[in-house]
Design an enzyme around this catalytic site. Structure first.
Site, mmCIF file in Angstrom:
data_model
loop_
_atom_site.group_PDB
_atom_site.id
_atom_site.type_symbol
_atom_site.label_atom_id
_atom_site.label_comp_id
_atom_site.label_asym_id
_atom_site.label_seq_id
_atom_site.Cartn_x
_atom_site.Cartn_y
_atom_site.Cartn_z
ATOM 1 N N TYR A 176 0.819 -1.208 0.000
ATOM 2 C CA TYR A 176 0.000 0.000 0.000
ATOM 3 C C TYR A 176 0.856 1.263 0.000
ATOM 4 C CZ TYR A 176 -3.980 -3.017 0.471
ATOM 5 O OH TYR A 176 -4.923 -3.989 0.222
ATOM 6 N N CYS A 216 -6.526 2.713 13.049
ATOM 7 C CA CYS A 216 -6.251 1.903 14.228
ATOM 8 C C CYS A 216 -7.186 0.695 14.180
ATOM 9 C CB CYS A 216 -6.488 2.688 15.514
ATOM 10 S SG CYS A 216 -6.419 1.640 17.008
ATOM 11 N N GLY A 273 -17.464 2.518 -14.979
ATOM 12 C CA GLY A 273 -16.133 1.923 -14.890
ATOM 13 C C GLY A 273 -15.973 0.839 -13.854
ATOM 14 N N ALA A 314 -13.923 6.607 -20.290
ATOM 15 C CA ALA A 314 -14.693 7.383 -19.311
ATOM 16 C C ALA A 314 -14.496 8.880 -19.503
ATOM 17 C CB ALA A 314 -14.294 6.973 -17.890
ATOM 18 N N HIS A 371 -14.818 1.592 0.116
ATOM 19 C CA HIS A 371 -13.711 0.667 0.332
ATOM 20 C C HIS A 371 -12.519 1.323 1.020
ATOM 21 C CE1 HIS A 371 -15.313 -2.153 -3.064
ATOM 22 N NE2 HIS A 371 -15.948 -2.299 -1.925
#
Length: 235
Positions: free
Chosen positions: A55, A121, A180, A222, A113
């Site tokens: 990430y 935390c 999309g 798009a 999401h």
């Protein structure tokens, strides 16, 4: 105004033209990592360094100058402002974890999401704005003992954020627009059926058709199709 309550769902396809790798793209970030490695609570417990690094790379991509909102993001933000001024209702539900809708100016936005630019935390559920890398040295300040912060991302097996607000908007919708998204990730994949159950019109804007059940479909990039559709809708 025959249409008043609009709900828009966006997926990775709206951000692809901004340079954000899509979830299922063979050339995307996910190709080199299985879901089990980087996108479950169990993966984080097993190997937090691998998950954090994954990430961190995605967050670093968002900080690149070349990554910016494209005309589709901007068209939605502009439409929202004008639609609300006409007395309409609007909710933008995004499955994406990038910040491009925010940077484009969207206000009525739900990130179901989670968000890359946020840390969480795991015990208290407290979210913190986070721009840089997350490491195993970063602990929360709300628990005793302090907990290792994790990406503020809804992983597989976890419940998406703000579902009640999403369902309330869908129950009142006159028009549902899917942009999309592959239509494969639940619960968002079921939003179109919910909208149809309450009598809403349904529209798909995508590179290619994903379902025969949408009442209207517009297919192409798009950045071209979204501004065109919402300009006509406002007129």
């Amino acid at each position: 105004m025959s249409l008043r309550n609009l709900v828009v769902l966006t997926g990775a396809g709206i951000s692809a033209e901004s340079g954000i790798s899509t979830f299922r793209d063979q050339q995307g970030l996910w190709e080199k990592h299985s879901i089990e490695e980087v996108a479950t609570p169990e993966a984080f417990a097993r190997d937090p360094e691998k998950v954090l690094n994954f990430y961190n790379q995605r967050r670093a991509q968002l900080r690149q100058r070349k990554i910016k909102p494209n005309p589709a993001h901007k068209a939605l933000a502009s439409f929202e402002k004008k639609w609300l001024a006409k007395g309409g209702q609007f909710l933008l539900i995004s499955q994406n974890v990038d910040n491009l809708h925010v940077r484009a100016g969207s206000q009525r936005l739900v990130n179901m999401h989670g968000q890359l630019m946020s840390a969480l935390c795991p015990r208290s559920g407290r979210a913190l704005p986070w721009q840089g890398d997350l490491t195993q040295e970063h602990l929360c300040e709300c628990c005793d003992p302090p907990q290792l912060l994790r990406p503020d991302i809804v992983w597989f097996g976890e419940v998406p954020y703000h579902l009640e607000a999403c369902y309330q908007a869908l129950e009142a919708a006159d028009l549902f627009i899917s942009i999309g998204t592959s239509g494969q990730v639940y619960p968002a994949a079921g939003f179109m059926q919910l909208a149809q159950q309450v009598g809403a019109q349904t529209v798909e804007i995508n590179l290619e058709k994903t379902s025969d059940t949408f009442e209207q479909g517009y297919y192409g990039p798009a950045s071209q199709e979204v501004p065109r559709f919402f300009k006509q809708l406002l007129a």
